[in-house]
Motif scaffolding. Sequence first.
Motif, PDB file in Angstrom:
ATOM      1  N   ALA A  49      31.628   6.205 -77.765  1.00 51.22           N
ATOM      2  CA  ALA A  49      31.864   6.964 -76.539  1.00 51.22           C
ATOM      3  C   ALA A  49      31.351   8.379 -76.705  1.00 51.22           C
ATOM      4  O   ALA A  49      31.417   8.941 -77.805  1.00 51.22           O
ATOM      5  CB  ALA A  49      33.359   6.992 -76.204  1.00 51.22           C
ATOM      6  N   ILE A  51      31.078  12.386 -74.619  1.00 53.47           N
ATOM      7  CA  ILE A  51      31.518  13.239 -73.522  1.00 53.47           C
ATOM      8  C   ILE A  51      30.680  14.503 -73.524  1.00 53.47           C
ATOM      9  O   ILE A  51      30.527  15.154 -74.559  1.00 53.47           O
ATOM     10  CB  ILE A  51      33.035  13.554 -73.603  1.00 53.47           C
ATOM     11  CG1 ILE A  51      33.482  14.346 -72.370  1.00 53.47           C
ATOM     12  CG2 ILE A  51      33.392  14.276 -74.902  1.00 53.47           C
ATOM     13  CD1 ILE A  51      34.998  14.400 -72.208  1.00 53.47           C
ATOM     14  N   THR A  57      30.892  11.082 -69.128  1.00 52.74           N
ATOM     15  CA  THR A  57      31.142  10.211 -70.275  1.00 52.74           C
ATOM     16  C   THR A  57      30.183   9.031 -70.300  1.00 52.74           C
ATOM     17  O   THR A  57      29.592   8.663 -69.281  1.00 52.74           O
ATOM     18  CB  THR A  57      32.588   9.694 -70.246  1.00 52.74           C
ATOM     19  OG1 THR A  57      32.817   9.005 -69.012  1.00 52.74           O
ATOM     20  CG2 THR A  57      33.579  10.832 -70.386  1.00 52.74           C
ATOM     21  N   TYR A  59      29.912   5.118 -72.491  1.00 48.24           N
ATOM     22  CA  TYR A  59      30.581   4.198 -73.409  1.00 48.24           C
ATOM     23  C   TYR A  59      29.662   3.040 -73.770  1.00 48.24           C
ATOM     24  O   TYR A  59      28.840   2.610 -72.962  1.00 48.24           O
ATOM     25  CB  TYR A  59      31.841   3.621 -72.768  1.00 48.24           C
ATOM     26  CG  TYR A  59      32.883   4.640 -72.409  1.00 48.24           C
ATOM     27  CD1 TYR A  59      32.909   5.240 -71.165  1.00 48.24           C
ATOM     28  CD2 TYR A  59      33.861   5.007 -73.336  1.00 48.24           C
ATOM     29  CE1 TYR A  59      33.864   6.196 -70.838  1.00 48.24           C
ATOM     30  CE2 TYR A  59      34.825   5.953 -73.017  1.00 48.24           C
ATOM     31  CZ  TYR A  59      34.824   6.536 -71.766  1.00 48.24           C
ATOM     32  OH  TYR A  59      35.778   7.474 -71.454  1.00 48.24           O
ATOM     33  N   THR A  68      38.950   5.507 -73.659  1.00 43.25           N
ATOM     34  CA  THR A  68      38.717   6.708 -72.870  1.00 43.25           C
ATOM     35  C   THR A  68      38.537   7.894 -73.803  1.00 43.25           C
ATOM     36  O   THR A  68      39.416   8.179 -74.625  1.00 43.25           O
ATOM     37  CB  THR A  68      39.884   6.985 -71.920  1.00 43.25           C
ATOM     38  OG1 THR A  68      40.088   5.856 -71.060  1.00 43.25           O
ATOM     39  CG2 THR A  68      39.594   8.215 -71.060  1.00 43.25           C
ATOM     40  N   SER A  70      38.105  11.999 -74.234  1.00 41.48           N
ATOM     41  CA  SER A  70      38.485  13.205 -73.512  1.00 41.48           C
ATOM     42  C   SER A  70      38.437  14.393 -74.459  1.00 41.48           C
ATOM     43  O   SER A  70      38.491  14.236 -75.681  1.00 41.48           O
ATOM     44  CB  SER A  70      39.900  13.069 -72.932  1.00 41.48           C
ATOM     45  OG  SER A  70      40.851  12.899 -73.962  1.00 41.48           O
TER      46      SER A  70
END
Length: 120
Positions: A49, A51, A57, A59, A68, A70
């Motif tokens: 992933a 960001i 984002t 993946y 997820t 963050s």
Amino acid sequence: QVQLVESGGGLVQPGGSLRLSCAASGDIFSRYTMGWFRQPPGKQREMVALISLGGNTKYTDNVKGRFTISSDNAENTVNLQMTTLQPEDAAAYYCNALSGRLSGAAILSWGQGTQVTVSS
């Protein structure tokens, strides 16, 4: 050289959840796209992933909808929330900064990683 420290790994049953955190010794989260990567035993490291600085984002296909990524500016960490974990998610997980926006090569030395084991 900025040092990366990953934490939060452990043993979890299939279907379980874990939250990984990445801390850095320098100010990189406000300068670079950050990513989580993993390396299963005997296999190559792969992107999990990413960001970007703007919060966009990306993946890898087999974690979409389950993981997820963050960034937490207050804690100065980049986190990976992992749900519905499967045995194939078992790996050493690492974070790093990337040279491009949601792309590019890892630019820092790899940390020690954090181990995720998924087993009943």
